[in-house]
Scaffold this motif. Structure first.
Motif, PDB file in Angstrom:
ATOM      1  N   ILE A 203      40.958  36.680  34.524  1.00  0.00           N
ATOM      2  CA  ILE A 203      41.680  37.955  34.501  1.00  0.00           C
ATOM      3  C   ILE A 203      42.368  38.155  33.149  1.00  0.00           C
ATOM      4  CG2 ILE A 203      43.594  39.250  35.508  1.00  0.00           C
ATOM      5  CD1 ILE A 203      42.937  37.933  38.180  1.00  0.00           C
ATOM      6  N   PHE A 204      43.049  37.116  32.665  1.00  0.00           N
ATOM      7  CA  PHE A 204      43.678  37.208  31.346  1.00  0.00           C
ATOM      8  C   PHE A 204      42.649  37.547  30.270  1.00  0.00           C
ATOM      9  CE2 PHE A 204      47.170  34.242  32.949  1.00  0.00           C
ATOM     10  CZ  PHE A 204      48.112  35.241  32.989  1.00  0.00           C
ATOM     11  N   THR A 205      41.498  36.877  30.335  1.00  0.00           N
ATOM     12  CA  THR A 205      40.451  37.096  29.341  1.00  0.00           C
ATOM     13  C   THR A 205      39.891  38.507  29.443  1.00  0.00           C
ATOM     14  OG1 THR A 205      39.859  34.750  29.469  1.00  0.00           O
ATOM     15  CG2 THR A 205      38.260  36.225  28.441  1.00  0.00           C
ATOM     16  N   PHE A 206      39.658  38.947  30.675  1.00  0.00           N
ATOM     17  CA  PHE A 206      39.137  40.300  30.880  1.00  0.00           C
ATOM     18  C   PHE A 206      40.079  41.341  30.277  1.00  0.00           C
ATOM     19  CE2 PHE A 206      39.058  44.225  33.334  1.00  0.00           C
ATOM     20  CZ  PHE A 206      37.715  44.562  33.298  1.00  0.00           C
ATOM     21  N   MET A 207      41.365  41.218  30.566  1.00  0.00           N
ATOM     22  CA  MET A 207      42.327  42.186  30.035  1.00  0.00           C
ATOM     23  C   MET A 207      42.415  42.103  28.521  1.00  0.00           C
ATOM     24  SD  MET A 207      45.438  42.317  32.834  1.00  0.00           S
ATOM     25  CE  MET A 207      45.878  40.593  32.649  1.00  0.00           C
ATOM     26  N   GLY A 208      42.366  40.864  27.983  1.00  0.00           N
ATOM     27  CA  GLY A 208      42.451  40.699  26.540  1.00  0.00           C
ATOM     28  C   GLY A 208      41.278  41.313  25.809  1.00  0.00           C
ATOM     29  N   VAL A 209      40.055  41.081  26.314  1.00  0.00           N
ATOM     30  CA  VAL A 209      38.852  41.617  25.660  1.00  0.00           C
ATOM     31  C   VAL A 209      38.746  43.119  25.875  1.00  0.00           C
ATOM     32  CG1 VAL A 209      36.332  41.525  25.601  1.00  0.00           C
ATOM     33  CG2 VAL A 209      37.637  39.417  25.849  1.00  0.00           C
ATOM     34  N   PRO A 256      39.493  50.151  35.288  1.00  0.00           N
ATOM     35  CA  PRO A 256      38.851  48.862  35.615  1.00  0.00           C
ATOM     36  C   PRO A 256      39.815  47.690  35.593  1.00  0.00           C
ATOM     37  CG  PRO A 256      37.481  50.113  34.109  1.00  0.00           C
ATOM     38  CD  PRO A 256      38.788  50.838  34.191  1.00  0.00           C
ATOM     39  N   VAL A 257      40.770  47.697  34.664  1.00  0.00           N
ATOM     40  CA  VAL A 257      41.747  46.605  34.587  1.00  0.00           C
ATOM     41  C   VAL A 257      42.612  46.583  35.837  1.00  0.00           C
ATOM     42  CG1 VAL A 257      43.679  45.662  33.280  1.00  0.00           C
ATOM     43  CG2 VAL A 257      41.770  46.721  32.077  1.00  0.00           C
ATOM     44  N   LEU A 258      43.059  47.750  36.275  1.00  0.00           N
ATOM     45  CA  LEU A 258      43.882  47.825  37.482  1.00  0.00           C
ATOM     46  C   LEU A 258      43.104  47.375  38.714  1.00  0.00           C
ATOM     47  CD1 LEU A 258      45.671  51.255  36.873  1.00  0.00           C
ATOM     48  CD2 LEU A 258      46.626  48.968  36.582  1.00  0.00           C
ATOM     49  N   ILE A 259      41.844  47.797  38.809  1.00  0.00           N
ATOM     50  CA  ILE A 259      41.023  47.418  39.967  1.00  0.00           C
ATOM     51  C   ILE A 259      40.816  45.914  40.010  1.00  0.00           C
ATOM     52  CG2 ILE A 259      38.721  47.613  40.982  1.00  0.00           C
ATOM     53  CD1 ILE A 259      38.653  50.508  39.889  1.00  0.00           C
ATOM     54  N   VAL A 260      40.452  45.329  38.862  1.00  0.00           N
ATOM     55  CA  VAL A 260      40.225  43.879  38.797  1.00  0.00           C
ATOM     56  C   VAL A 260      41.488  43.124  39.161  1.00  0.00           C
ATOM     57  CG1 VAL A 260      39.766  41.958  37.224  1.00  0.00           C
ATOM     58  CG2 VAL A 260      38.315  43.974  37.167  1.00  0.00           C
ATOM     59  N   PHE A 262      44.122  44.068  41.042  1.00  0.00           N
ATOM     60  CA  PHE A 262      44.505  44.174  42.446  1.00  0.00           C
ATOM     61  C   PHE A 262      43.515  43.455  43.363  1.00  0.00           C
ATOM     62  CE2 PHE A 262      47.071  47.856  40.968  1.00  0.00           C
ATOM     63  CZ  PHE A 262      48.284  47.443  41.489  1.00  0.00           C
ATOM     64  N   VAL A 263      42.237  43.462  43.020  1.00  0.00           N
ATOM     65  CA  VAL A 263      41.244  42.763  43.838  1.00  0.00           C
ATOM     66  C   VAL A 263      41.462  41.252  43.785  1.00  0.00           C
ATOM     67  CG1 VAL A 263      38.793  42.196  44.012  1.00  0.00           C
ATOM     68  CG2 VAL A 263      39.494  44.573  43.717  1.00  0.00           C
ATOM     69  N   ALA A 264      41.782  40.742  42.598  1.00  0.00           N
ATOM     70  CA  ALA A 264      41.931  39.288  42.421  1.00  0.00           C
ATOM     71  C   ALA A 264      43.391  38.860  42.380  1.00  0.00           C
ATOM     72  CB  ALA A 264      41.225  38.855  41.136  1.00  0.00           C
ATOM     73  N   GLN A 265      44.287  39.683  42.915  1.00  0.00           N
ATOM     74  CA  GLN A 265      45.720  39.408  42.822  1.00  0.00           C
ATOM     75  C   GLN A 265      46.109  38.093  43.489  1.00  0.00           C
ATOM     76  OE1 GLN A 265      48.139  42.415  44.632  1.00  0.00           O
ATOM     77  NE2 GLN A 265      49.989  41.816  43.554  1.00  0.00           N
ATOM     78  N   LYS A 266      45.520  37.799  44.641  1.00  0.00           N
ATOM     79  CA  LYS A 266      45.861  36.576  45.367  1.00  0.00           C
ATOM     80  C   LYS A 266      45.524  35.346  44.546  1.00  0.00           C
ATOM     81  CE  LYS A 266      44.691  33.975  49.541  1.00  0.00           C
ATOM     82  NZ  LYS A 266      43.861  33.948  50.777  1.00  0.00           N
TER      83      LYS A 266
END
Length: 280
Positions: A203-209, A256-260, A262-266
């Protein structure tokens, strides 16, 4: 007496709740302004009304058509997926070495790794640019992708290493008894049990890229190779800025960042909680 204690506890909860609500409003107001501006006409952008009088949903399609949106999206994905794979795998591999192997100088090497987190990126920016320019990688995606396969970042290694240290060594010994080697233990034992921190790193990587503006700005010169974050700058002209179009494109890129998240929040919350390693 019990009533007073109950009131004190409830008062503390109420105060904490009010602080959280206040903090949430501070974060949400700019987001709401972005959303409302994306639906305004150019004349309404700096008007007194916070929300538009007429909601122009067509701004979103206009923003997509104003720039080569889908070309920028393709470029972003071409960078994103290799970086995700390289960062998660290489950081997990390094973390496994620090968590399970014993070798001389391990603690010193780990402290040196953590020390790199204190080094500003601006210090290495010019040397790295010169190096990539000398090998002919400027105006390609390679400078944005290849470094991800060499460690994955000090913070990511630290996060996964701390989690792996909480996994009982009995599992390693049981795997050894079954004839597994170190590589098999890493792939079949440590990686499945380390899913929460791996998801957090992803998630960190996705948001960073996805949100990276500086990297593409430095290394990409051709418009056809721009990413989405860099493409937003095309709404800024020499004499004016199309704020409503810019905000519409910003909302589209933000979704897309918000969706990712919230989906992987747990898994994200578990990944940054070191104590959750014991649950594996």
């Amino acid at each position: 007496m019990n009533l007073q204690m109950s009131l004190k506890k409830n008062m503390g909860k109420i105060i904490a709740l009010l602080i959280l609500i206040g903090g949430s409003l501070i974060v949400l107001v700019p987001l709401l302004w972005t959303f409302s501006t994306s639906l305004k006409t150019p004349a309404e952008v700096f008007a007194d009304n916070f929300f538009p009088k007429v909601w122009k949903w067509g701004n979103y399609s206009d923003a997509i058509n104003a720039i080569p949106f889908f070309t920028f999206l393709k470029n972003t994905l071409l960078i994103l997926f290799p970086v995700l794979i390289g960062t998660v795998f290489s950081s997990a591999l390094c973390a496994y070495g620090f968590a399970r192997f014993k070798f001389r100088g391990k603690n010193g090497l780990f402290l040196l790794l953590l020390a790199t987190m204190m080094l500003p990126g601006q210090v290495t920016m010019i040397p790295m640019f010169i190096m990539f320019k000398e090998i002919g990688w400027v105006d390609t995606f390679l400078p944005l992708i290849i470094p991800a396969f060499f460690g994955g970042g000090a913070f990511n290694i630290f996060l996964i290493r701390q989690f792996m240290r909480g996994i009982p060594r009995d599992l390693d010994e049981a795997a050894f008894m079954d004839g597994a080697n170190r590589w098999q233990i890493f792939l079949k034992v440590m990686l499945p049990l380390s899913k929460p921190p791996l998801v957090a790193v992803a998630i960190f990587t996705f948001m960073g890229v996805w949100n990276d503006f500086q990297g593409p700005l430095i290394y990409l010169n051709t418009t056809d190779k721009y990413t989405l974050a860099l493409g937003l700058s095309m709404f800024k002209g020499m004499y004016n800025i199309e704020w409503n179009m810019l905000m519409a494109a910003t909302i589209l890129i933000m979704l897309p960042v918000l969706i990712v998240f919230f989906v992987a929040q747990k898994h994200f919350i578990e990944g940054i909680s070191i104590s959750s390693a014991m649950k594996g």
